[in-house]
Design a protein around this motif. Structure first.
Motif, PDB file in Angstrom:
ATOM      1  N   ASP A   1       0.853  -1.182   0.000  1.00  0.00           N
ATOM      2  CA  ASP A   1       0.000   0.000   0.000  1.00  0.00           C
ATOM      3  C   ASP A   1       0.890   1.232   0.000  1.00  0.00           C
ATOM      4  N   LEU A   2       0.719   2.098  -1.006  1.00  0.00           N
ATOM      5  CA  LEU A   2       1.571   3.275  -1.128  1.00  0.00           C
ATOM      6  C   LEU A   2       0.936   4.530  -0.556  1.00  0.00           C
ATOM      7  N   ASP A   3      -0.329   4.731  -0.826  1.00  0.00           N
ATOM      8  CA  ASP A   3      -0.962   5.998  -0.477  1.00  0.00           C
ATOM      9  C   ASP A   3      -2.331   5.723   0.113  1.00  0.00           C
ATOM     10  N   ARG A   4      -2.694   6.486   1.136  1.00  0.00           N
ATOM     11  CA  ARG A   4      -4.000   6.332   1.776  1.00  0.00           C
ATOM     12  C   ARG A   4      -4.833   7.598   1.581  1.00  0.00           C
ATOM     13  N   SER A   5      -4.651   8.266   0.441  1.00  0.00           N
ATOM     14  CA  SER A   5      -5.477   9.425   0.121  1.00  0.00           C
ATOM     15  C   SER A   5      -6.299   9.090  -1.120  1.00  0.00           C
ATOM     16  N   GLU A   6      -7.174   9.983  -1.501  1.00  0.00           N
ATOM     17  CA  GLU A   6      -8.037   9.728  -2.647  1.00  0.00           C
ATOM     18  C   GLU A   6      -7.207   9.719  -3.937  1.00  0.00           C
ATOM     19  N   VAL A   7      -7.112   8.558  -4.566  1.00  0.00           N
ATOM     20  CA  VAL A   7      -6.361   8.394  -5.820  1.00  0.00           C
ATOM     21  C   VAL A   7      -7.327   7.869  -6.872  1.00  0.00           C
ATOM     22  N   TRP A   8      -7.387   8.575  -7.993  1.00  0.00           N
ATOM     23  CA  TRP A   8      -8.316   8.194  -9.056  1.00  0.00           C
ATOM     24  C   TRP A   8      -7.635   7.536 -10.241  1.00  0.00           C
ATOM     25  N   ARG A   9      -6.384   7.912 -10.485  1.00  0.00           N
ATOM     26  CA  ARG A   9      -5.685   7.381 -11.660  1.00  0.00           C
ATOM     27  C   ARG A   9      -4.255   7.004 -11.289  1.00  0.00           C
ATOM     28  N   CYS A  10      -3.712   6.008 -11.991  1.00  0.00           N
ATOM     29  CA  CYS A  10      -2.317   5.619 -11.825  1.00  0.00           C
ATOM     30  C   CYS A  10      -1.775   5.196 -13.195  1.00  0.00           C
ATOM     31  N   GLN A  11      -0.488   5.456 -13.407  1.00  0.00           N
ATOM     32  CA  GLN A  11       0.129   5.126 -14.694  1.00  0.00           C
ATOM     33  C   GLN A  11       1.633   4.984 -14.515  1.00  0.00           C
TER      34      GLN A  11
ATOM     35  N   ASP B   1      12.918   1.741  -3.988  1.00  0.00           N
ATOM     36  CA  ASP B   1      14.289   1.892  -3.501  1.00  0.00           C
ATOM     37  C   ASP B   1      15.050   0.572  -3.680  1.00  0.00           C
ATOM     38  N   PHE B   2      16.266   0.500  -3.163  1.00  0.00           N
ATOM     39  CA  PHE B   2      17.109  -0.683  -3.361  1.00  0.00           C
ATOM     40  C   PHE B   2      16.556  -1.927  -2.660  1.00  0.00           C
ATOM     41  N   GLN B   3      15.635  -1.737  -1.712  1.00  0.00           N
ATOM     42  CA  GLN B   3      15.015  -2.866  -1.023  1.00  0.00           C
ATOM     43  C   GLN B   3      13.680  -3.263  -1.656  1.00  0.00           C
ATOM     44  N   GLY B   4      13.295  -2.574  -2.724  1.00  0.00           N
ATOM     45  CA  GLY B   4      12.041  -2.887  -3.400  1.00  0.00           C
ATOM     46  C   GLY B   4      10.823  -2.207  -2.811  1.00  0.00           C
ATOM     47  N   LYS B   5      11.008  -1.284  -1.864  1.00  0.00           N
ATOM     48  CA  LYS B   5       9.905  -0.538  -1.257  1.00  0.00           C
ATOM     49  C   LYS B   5       9.704   0.777  -2.010  1.00  0.00           C
ATOM     50  N   PHE B   6       8.451   1.093  -2.281  1.00  0.00           N
ATOM     51  CA  PHE B   6       8.159   2.314  -3.023  1.00  0.00           C
ATOM     52  C   PHE B   6       8.106   3.521  -2.099  1.00  0.00           C
ATOM     53  N   LYS B   7       8.654   4.632  -2.588  1.00  0.00           N
ATOM     54  CA  LYS B   7       8.664   5.899  -1.871  1.00  0.00           C
ATOM     55  C   LYS B   7       8.201   6.990  -2.821  1.00  0.00           C
ATOM     56  N   CYS B   8       7.492   7.984  -2.270  1.00  0.00           N
ATOM     57  CA  CYS B   8       7.107   9.147  -3.059  1.00  0.00           C
ATOM     58  C   CYS B   8       8.351  10.008  -3.252  1.00  0.00           C
ATOM     59  N   ILE B   9       8.763  10.208  -4.497  1.00  0.00           N
ATOM     60  CA  ILE B   9       9.994  10.959  -4.769  1.00  0.00           C
ATOM     61  C   ILE B   9       9.714  12.403  -5.173  1.00  0.00           C
ATOM     62  N   SER B  10       8.468  12.679  -5.585  1.00  0.00           N
ATOM     63  CA  SER B  10       8.153  14.038  -6.009  1.00  0.00           C
ATOM     64  C   SER B  10       6.648  14.233  -6.041  1.00  0.00           C
ATOM     65  N   GLU B  11       6.229  15.483  -5.803  1.00  0.00           N
ATOM     66  CA  GLU B  11       4.823  15.860  -5.923  1.00  0.00           C
ATOM     67  C   GLU B  11       4.731  17.070  -6.837  1.00  0.00           C
ATOM     68  N   ILE B  12       3.844  17.000  -7.797  1.00  0.00           N
ATOM     69  CA  ILE B  12       3.613  18.117  -8.701  1.00  0.00           C
ATOM     70  C   ILE B  12       2.252  18.688  -8.344  1.00  0.00           C
ATOM     71  N   VAL B  13       2.251  19.927  -7.874  1.00  0.00           N
ATOM     72  CA  VAL B  13       1.030  20.561  -7.408  1.00  0.00           C
ATOM     73  C   VAL B  13       0.503  21.463  -8.509  1.00  0.00           C
ATOM     74  N   GLY B  14      -0.718  21.207  -8.934  1.00  0.00           N
ATOM     75  CA  GLY B  14      -1.324  22.003 -10.001  1.00  0.00           C
ATOM     76  C   GLY B  14      -2.010  23.240  -9.467  1.00  0.00           C
ATOM     77  N   ASP B  15      -2.510  24.038 -10.372  1.00  0.00           N
ATOM     78  CA  ASP B  15      -3.245  25.241 -10.037  1.00  0.00           C
ATOM     79  C   ASP B  15      -4.651  24.838  -9.599  1.00  0.00           C
ATOM     80  N   THR B  16      -4.931  24.958  -8.314  1.00  0.00           N
ATOM     81  CA  THR B  16      -6.252  24.584  -7.812  1.00  0.00           C
ATOM     82  C   THR B  16      -7.144  25.805  -7.621  1.00  0.00           C
TER      83      THR B  16
END
Length: 180
Positions: A120-130, A153-168
């Motif tokens: 499980d990577l994220d516990r927020s509202e996610v609508w799309r993944c690619q 990462d090198f252990q195979g665990k996923f980490k959020c490396i960047s967030e792109i914040v749009g104009d809300t």
């Protein structure tokens, strides 16, 4: 029954040397891999991945499915997001004569896929993944106006490396990038 709600998303296996395989996400929260069996001349459920459901086990629908391109890996990565506010990455290993998930039919079509685990990577509202072109970076987005980029990462665990914040605001403000 919730199974009668229908399917919500599907994605073909991008592997050039894999048999015809389809990942299907259902409105009931079920995620299944189907393989075409030449002998039976039909599609058979090869393996069932963990459902999208609330903590109480109430089924929640699948919103998107993305199968990572396989560039030299001995396993598949499949991302799913659902109405249970979970972004997941499933690791499915190619096997020889192994057994699929409990309850799946054990035919030639199912014996070559083994579910190794789900993260499980994220516990927020996610609508799309690619996935990106090489299957190494996963992008996810939801209604909050943020695109998150995930990398293993090198252990195979996923980490959020960047967030792109749009104009809300709707005022045409420039997007911001937050590196983790």
């Amino acid at each position: 029954s919730n199974e009668n709600w229908g399917l919500s998303f599907f994605f073909w296996c991008p592997g050039l040397f894999d048999p015809a395989t389809l990942c299907v996400g259902f409105s009931s929260g079920r995620v299944s891999l189907y393989r075409y069996d030449d002998g039976a001349r039909s599609w058979l459920e090869a393996i069932r991945l963990p459902n999208h459901a609330t903590a109480n086990g109430v089924p929640r629908g699948v919103l998107d499915v993305a199968w990572a391109p396989n560039v030299g890996r001995s396993y598949h990565l499949i991302a799913t997001c659902g109405k249970d506010n979970r972004l997941r990455v499933h690791r499915v290993k190619r096997g020889r004569g192994g057994k699929g998930e409990e309850g799946a039919s054990q035919t030639a079509a199912s014996s070559s896929l083994v579910h190794e685990g789900t993260e499980d990577l994220d516990r927020s509202e996610v609508w799309r993944c690619q996935w990106n072109l090489t299957g190494t970076v996963l992008a996810s987005s939801g209604d909050c106006g943020v695109v998150k980029l995930w990398k293993s990462d090198f252990q195979g665990k996923f980490k959020c490396i960047s967030e792109i914040v749009g104009d809300t605001t709707g005022m045409g403000a420039a997007s911001a990038v937050r590196n983790q």
